[in-house]
Motif scaffolding. Structure first.
Motif, PDB file in Angstrom:
ATOM      1  N   MET A 277      -7.167   5.460   7.145  1.00  0.00           N
ATOM      2  CA  MET A 277      -8.622   5.334   7.268  1.00  0.00           C
ATOM      3  C   MET A 277      -9.292   5.471   5.902  1.00  0.00           C
ATOM      4  O   MET A 277     -10.261   4.763   5.607  1.00  0.00           O
ATOM      5  CB  MET A 277      -9.163   6.383   8.224  1.00  0.00           C
ATOM      6  N   ALA A 278      -8.769   6.345   5.055  1.00  0.00           N
ATOM      7  CA  ALA A 278      -9.330   6.493   3.706  1.00  0.00           C
ATOM      8  C   ALA A 278      -9.193   5.190   2.925  1.00  0.00           C
ATOM      9  O   ALA A 278     -10.100   4.801   2.164  1.00  0.00           O
ATOM     10  CB  ALA A 278      -8.638   7.634   2.972  1.00  0.00           C
ATOM     11  N   PHE A 279      -8.078   4.511   3.089  1.00  0.00           N
ATOM     12  CA  PHE A 279      -7.869   3.225   2.423  1.00  0.00           C
ATOM     13  C   PHE A 279      -8.868   2.189   2.942  1.00  0.00           C
ATOM     14  O   PHE A 279      -9.502   1.468   2.160  1.00  0.00           O
ATOM     15  CB  PHE A 279      -6.442   2.757   2.655  1.00  0.00           C
ATOM     16  N   LEU A 280      -9.015   2.118   4.259  1.00  0.00           N
ATOM     17  CA  LEU A 280      -9.927   1.139   4.852  1.00  0.00           C
ATOM     18  C   LEU A 280     -11.367   1.386   4.416  1.00  0.00           C
ATOM     19  O   LEU A 280     -12.084   0.457   4.032  1.00  0.00           O
ATOM     20  CB  LEU A 280      -9.824   1.193   6.381  1.00  0.00           C
ATOM     21  N   GLU A 281     -11.791   2.631   4.481  1.00  0.00           N
ATOM     22  CA  GLU A 281     -13.177   2.957   4.146  1.00  0.00           C
ATOM     23  C   GLU A 281     -13.463   2.754   2.658  1.00  0.00           C
ATOM     24  O   GLU A 281     -14.518   2.221   2.281  1.00  0.00           O
ATOM     25  CB  GLU A 281     -13.494   4.398   4.546  1.00  0.00           C
TER      26      GLU A 281
END
Length: 317
Positions: A277-281
C-alpha cells in the motif's frame, strides 16, 4: 492450501507461467469478440476470483455465459444462465488442443462466437490452431501463481477505494499478463505512440486516451527477472523518476520508465499489505503532484468495512 504471499521463482516457474499466459490468451478472445467495446479495454480483462480467473459475462442466445479458469482444480469451466455447466482439465496440452476444447465447449453451451486468432502483445504470435508446441504444467506452481495474484488483487482493491475519480477495477490483462489498477485525472492525454507487438496502435491509443496513474503486478519478464510490482504515469510527469517512493526497496527502472518493487521485498516484509500500500500510495502521489492533478477533488478516505465515508465531515475538513 497455499499460504498468502507464497514464494515465487521466475526462473523455475517460467515454463508454467508461459503456458498459463498462452491459455489465457485463448480465453481472452471470447470477451474481446462478444462484448461491446468498453473504455480502455476493460471488458476484455479477467477478474481474479477465489478459484482462479473469470471472464466478464458475455451474451449468448437466450442468456449469458462466462468462462472460469480454475487454478485450484486445474480446469476450465463454462457456465451459463440457461443452466449449462461443463469443463475440461488443463494438463499441459498444446495451445492447439486447448483452443479445440474451449471452442467445442462454447459450441455445446450455445455460444456462436469464434475464439480463433493469435496471441496479442507477444513477439512470437503463433495462431492458436497452429501452436503445437509442448507445454510445461504443474498444479502446485499454478496454485502459487493464483495465490500471489489474489494477494495483490486484495490490496489493489483496497487502494482503489480511496479514490472518487475515475478508476479501473483491479483486473488481469491477458495480453501483457499483468494485474493492473489505474486512476485517471480526468484530462485528455497526448496521443500515445503505440508500438506494442501484435497490438493495433488504435487499441493502445484508446487505452491511454486520458492521463493515468497506473500500478500493477506481473510475474517477471521485460527486463525484470523476478515477480514485481510496478507504477508509472502517462504522460510521464517531469521529475517523476526523482520522486521519493516507499518502501525503500522500490527503485526506478529507466528502461521501462517505471518504479519497480520486487514481490520478494513485499513478501518478506513484516506487513506485506502495508508495504504494498505504501508503494501504491507514494507512486500515485508522485504522478498526481508532479502532473498537477486536482487531488482534493479526487481522493476520499479508503473504504471501511460496512459503511461509506462521512461526506459531511470530509467537506467540513
Amino acid at each position: 492450501m497455499t499460504q498468502r504471499w507464497p514464494a515465487l521463482d521466475f526462473a523455475a516457474d517460467r515454463p508454467v507461467i508461459e503456458s498459463l499466459h498462452a491459455y489465457l490468451q485463448v480465453v481472452g478472445k471470447l470477451p474481446t469478440r462478444a462484448l461491446p467495446w468498453c473504455n480502455h479495454s476493460w471488458h476484455l480483462a479477467l477478474r481474479v476470483v477465489p478459484r482462479g480467473f473469470r471472464s466478464y459475462p458475455v451474451e449468448m442466445p437466450g442468456g449469458e455465459l462466462e468462462v472460469i479458469f480454475d487454478c485450484l482444480s486445474s480446469a476450465v469451466a463454462v457456465e451459463t444462465s440457461t443452466g449449462f455447466s461443463d469443463g475440461f482439465e488443463v494438463t499441459g496440452q498444446t495451445v492447439q488442443r486447448f483452443h479445440e476444447q474451449l471452442s467445442e465447449l462454447l459450441r455445446l453451451a450455445g455460444a456462436d462466437t469464434s475464439i480463433s486468432g493469435a496471441p496479442n502483445e507477444v513477439e512470437d504470435a503463433v495462431p492458436f490452431t497452429e501452436d503445437t508446441r509442448e507445454r510445461a504444467w504443474d498444479e502446485a506452481t499454478l496454485a502459487r501463481i493464483h495465490r500471489a495474484f489474489s494477494d495483490a488483487n486484495r490490496v489493489f482493491e483496497r487502494f482503489r477505494s480511496g479514490f472518487v475519480g475515475k478508476s479501473s477495477p483491479s483486473h488481469l490483462f491477458w495480453g501483457s499478463f499483468d494485474l493492473a489498477v489505474t486512476r485517471f485525472s480526468g484530462r485528455e492525454a497526448p496521443l500515445h505512440p503505440g508500438g506494442f507487438p501484435n497490438l493495433p496502435d488504435r487499441v493502445t491509443r484508446e487505452a491511454y486516451s486520458h492521463e493515468v496513474a497506473s500500478a500493477g503486478f506481473w510475474l517477471g519478464g521485460g527486463g525484470v527477472d523476478e515477480a514485481a510490482f510496478y507504477a508509472y504515469g502517462y504522460p510521464t510527469p517531469e521529475g517523476f523518476s526523482e520522486a521519493e517512493v516507499k518502501p525503500e526497496e522500490a527503485y526506478w527502472l529507466a528502461d521501462l520508465g517505471e518504479f519497480v518493487l520486487p514481490y520478494e521485498a513485499v513478501r518478506n516484509s513484516d506487513d506485506p499489505e502495508a508495504a504494498l500500500m505504501a508503494f501504491l500510495e507514494s507512486t500515485y502521489a508522485a504522478v498526481a503532484d508532479r502532473g498537477g492533478w486536482p487531488r482534493e477533488t479526487l481522493e476520499i478516505p479508503r473504504g471501511a468495512f460496512g459503511k461509506p465515508y462521512d461526506v459531511e465531515a470530509l467537506r467540513r475538513g
